[in-house]
Design a protein around this motif. Sequence first.
Motif, PDB file in Angstrom:
ATOM      1  N   GLY A 268     -27.109  73.606  -7.232  1.00 43.79           N
ATOM      2  CA  GLY A 268     -28.143  72.578  -7.230  1.00 43.79           C
ATOM      3  C   GLY A 268     -27.617  71.242  -6.760  1.00 43.79           C
ATOM      4  N   GLY A 269     -26.400  70.905  -7.189  1.00 40.26           N
ATOM      5  CA  GLY A 269     -25.800  69.646  -6.763  1.00 40.26           C
ATOM      6  C   GLY A 269     -25.519  69.620  -5.280  1.00 40.26           C
ATOM      7  N   ALA A 270     -25.039  70.737  -4.732  1.00 38.26           N
ATOM      8  CA  ALA A 270     -24.768  70.811  -3.294  1.00 38.26           C
ATOM      9  C   ALA A 270     -26.056  70.696  -2.496  1.00 38.26           C
ATOM     10  N   ILE A 271     -27.121  71.349  -2.973  1.00 33.02           N
ATOM     11  CA  ILE A 271     -28.417  71.272  -2.288  1.00 33.02           C
ATOM     12  C   ILE A 271     -28.968  69.857  -2.358  1.00 33.02           C
ATOM     13  N   ALA A 272     -28.836  69.214  -3.521  1.00 34.66           N
ATOM     14  CA  ALA A 272     -29.299  67.835  -3.668  1.00 34.66           C
ATOM     15  C   ALA A 272     -28.594  66.917  -2.684  1.00 34.66           C
ATOM     16  N   LEU A 273     -27.282  67.133  -2.520  1.00 29.22           N
ATOM     17  CA  LEU A 273     -26.522  66.317  -1.566  1.00 29.22           C
ATOM     18  C   LEU A 273     -27.041  66.521  -0.146  1.00 29.22           C
ATOM     19  N   ALA A 274     -27.308  67.776   0.233  1.00 27.09           N
ATOM     20  CA  ALA A 274     -27.812  68.059   1.577  1.00 27.09           C
ATOM     21  C   ALA A 274     -29.171  67.411   1.797  1.00 27.09           C
ATOM     22  N   ILE A 275     -30.039  67.456   0.793  1.00 26.55           N
ATOM     23  CA  ILE A 275     -31.367  66.840   0.910  1.00 26.55           C
ATOM     24  C   ILE A 275     -31.230  65.325   1.083  1.00 26.55           C
ATOM     25  N   GLY A 276     -30.374  64.724   0.251  1.00 22.95           N
ATOM     26  CA  GLY A 276     -30.175  63.278   0.339  1.00 22.95           C
ATOM     27  C   GLY A 276     -29.611  62.847   1.677  1.00 22.95           C
ATOM     28  N   ILE A 277     -28.603  63.566   2.165  1.00 19.50           N
ATOM     29  CA  ILE A 277     -28.017  63.250   3.464  1.00 19.50           C
ATOM     30  C   ILE A 277     -29.066  63.418   4.559  1.00 19.50           C
ATOM     31  N   GLY A 278     -29.876  64.471   4.449  1.00 19.84           N
ATOM     32  CA  GLY A 278     -30.922  64.702   5.443  1.00 19.84           C
ATOM     33  C   GLY A 278     -31.919  63.563   5.492  1.00 19.84           C
ATOM     34  N   ILE A 279     -32.357  63.093   4.325  1.00 22.01           N
ATOM     35  CA  ILE A 279     -33.329  61.994   4.258  1.00 22.01           C
ATOM     36  C   ILE A 279     -32.790  60.748   4.947  1.00 22.01           C
ATOM     37  N   GLN A 280     -31.532  60.425   4.671  1.00 23.40           N
ATOM     38  CA  GLN A 280     -31.000  59.187   5.251  1.00 23.40           C
ATOM     39  C   GLN A 280     -30.594  59.362   6.712  1.00 23.40           C
ATOM     40  N   ASN A 281     -30.577  60.603   7.209  1.00 28.54           N
ATOM     41  CA  ASN A 281     -30.293  60.815   8.629  1.00 28.54           C
ATOM     42  C   ASN A 281     -31.476  60.444   9.524  1.00 28.54           C
ATOM     43  N   PHE A 282     -32.664  60.444   8.959  1.00 25.02           N
ATOM     44  CA  PHE A 282     -33.863  60.153   9.749  1.00 25.02           C
ATOM     45  C   PHE A 282     -33.750  58.811  10.480  1.00 25.02           C
ATOM     46  N   PRO A 283     -33.464  57.714   9.764  1.00 25.44           N
ATOM     47  CA  PRO A 283     -33.347  56.437  10.480  1.00 25.44           C
ATOM     48  C   PRO A 283     -32.163  56.369  11.436  1.00 25.44           C
ATOM     49  N   GLU A 284     -31.136  57.190  11.209  1.00 22.99           N
ATOM     50  CA  GLU A 284     -29.983  57.163  12.103  1.00 22.99           C
ATOM     51  C   GLU A 284     -30.351  57.711  13.482  1.00 22.99           C
ATOM     52  N   GLY A 285     -31.186  58.756  13.505  1.00 22.63           N
ATOM     53  CA  GLY A 285     -31.656  59.263  14.790  1.00 22.63           C
ATOM     54  C   GLY A 285     -32.483  58.223  15.516  1.00 22.63           C
ATOM     55  N   THR A 286     -33.328  57.526  14.769  1.00 18.94           N
ATOM     56  CA  THR A 286     -34.158  56.465  15.351  1.00 18.94           C
ATOM     57  C   THR A 286     -33.297  55.320  15.873  1.00 18.94           C
ATOM     58  N   ALA A 287     -32.211  55.032  15.168  1.00 15.82           N
ATOM     59  CA  ALA A 287     -31.333  53.915  15.541  1.00 15.82           C
ATOM     60  C   ALA A 287     -30.681  54.114  16.901  1.00 15.82           C
ATOM     61  N   VAL A 288     -30.593  55.355  17.356  1.00 16.25           N
ATOM     62  CA  VAL A 288     -30.035  55.615  18.688  1.00 16.25           C
ATOM     63  C   VAL A 288     -31.145  55.691  19.737  1.00 16.25           C
ATOM     64  N   SER A 289     -32.189  56.458  19.455  1.00 15.13           N
ATOM     65  CA  SER A 289     -33.206  56.727  20.478  1.00 15.13           C
ATOM     66  C   SER A 289     -34.040  55.501  20.835  1.00 15.13           C
ATOM     67  N   MET A 290     -34.399  54.687  19.843  1.00 18.14           N
ATOM     68  CA  MET A 290     -35.262  53.527  20.114  1.00 18.14           C
ATOM     69  C   MET A 290     -34.621  52.498  21.041  1.00 18.14           C
ATOM     70  N   PRO A 291     -33.391  52.056  20.788  1.00 17.78           N
ATOM     71  CA  PRO A 291     -32.786  51.086  21.712  1.00 17.78           C
ATOM     72  C   PRO A 291     -32.673  51.622  23.139  1.00 17.78           C
ATOM     73  N   LEU A 292     -32.371  52.905  23.268  1.00 18.06           N
ATOM     74  CA  LEU A 292     -32.241  53.478  24.613  1.00 18.06           C
ATOM     75  C   LEU A 292     -33.591  53.512  25.326  1.00 18.06           C
ATOM     76  N   ARG A 293     -34.640  53.822  24.582  1.00 18.22           N
ATOM     77  CA  ARG A 293     -35.981  53.834  25.175  1.00 18.22           C
ATOM     78  C   ARG A 293     -36.395  52.434  25.602  1.00 18.22           C
ATOM     79  N   ARG A 294     -36.090  51.433  24.782  1.00 14.29           N
ATOM     80  CA  ARG A 294     -36.444  50.047  25.125  1.00 14.29           C
ATOM     81  C   ARG A 294     -35.704  49.580  26.366  1.00 14.29           C
ATOM     82  N   GLU A 295     -34.528  50.165  26.608  1.00 18.35           N
ATOM     83  CA  GLU A 295     -33.747  49.776  27.784  1.00 18.35           C
ATOM     84  C   GLU A 295     -34.160  50.518  29.046  1.00 18.35           C
ATOM     85  N   GLY A 296     -35.200  51.352  28.947  1.00 10.93           N
ATOM     86  CA  GLY A 296     -35.740  52.003  30.136  1.00 10.93           C
ATOM     87  C   GLY A 296     -35.396  53.465  30.305  1.00 10.93           C
TER      88      GLY A 296
END
Length: 271
Positions: A156-184
């Motif tokens: 349960g603890g390992a699964i909880a860690l994976a869920i938590g890491i997954g949740i906080q990965n969402f903005p990290e993907g956005t942090a790369v794709s958005m600036p690149l899109r704004r740059e054309g």
Amino acid sequence: MIDFFHQFNPVTQALIATLFTWALTAAGAALVFFTKNINQKLFDSTLGFAAGVMIAASFWSLLSPGIEMAEQLGHTPWLTAVIGFMSGGIFMRLTDKFLPHLHPGLSIDKSEGIKTSWQRSTLLVLAITLHNIPEGLAVGVAFGAVAANLPSATMGGAIALAIGIGIQNFPEGTAVSMPLRREGMSKKKSFFMGQASGMVEPIAGVLGALFVINMQQILPYALCFAAGAMIFVVVEELIPESQRNYKNIDTVTMATMIGFSVMMILDVSLG
């Protein structure tokens, strides 16, 4: 969910869990198909939330079980924790010093690591990839620790860690794709670069699980190592990036506390 994971070996469990965290990185990057911009206050808050999740995960899912495991294995708990924790931070410091990368929102002349002629897009991806190395490693080590059948390591603890890491990965993907899109850059290429930053997690997760299932005595050190690496990322990158705009500091701070609370709830309830 716990029963689902029990049918696989620890390495496969780590692979499935880190593929999930990678998928959420890709989901965050996919926002680029719908907009070029995201509200800065909202974006800063998601980074703060991610920081809170990682801080909580470092203690509840990694340091605390690592200390308990050290005691169960006959180690000196505080010494094991310090050695593992500081080794993780030193490892990330060396990686940060030598791996070329660029934090989102900064100009190309602010890139860190060894100087190269690599494009801005590549440096942005490497910056987030740097975040994801300890995250994938932490998930892999957590699942590998479960195989040791020690009371301090639970599925349960390992699964909880994976869920938590997954949740906080969402903005990290956005942090790369958005600036690149704004740059054309095109939507498809921006998305590809954003999700690519999470590809290292399944690799690190599998390696972490493989490493610890065959070396039980280093398990406490490995858990504390992952915690130290994650705290380094939070303090050196996530918090400064989330609070760059002083007008949003109070909101971001509350988002960080909410992220901590969410991860704490996940770990205590599942672990």
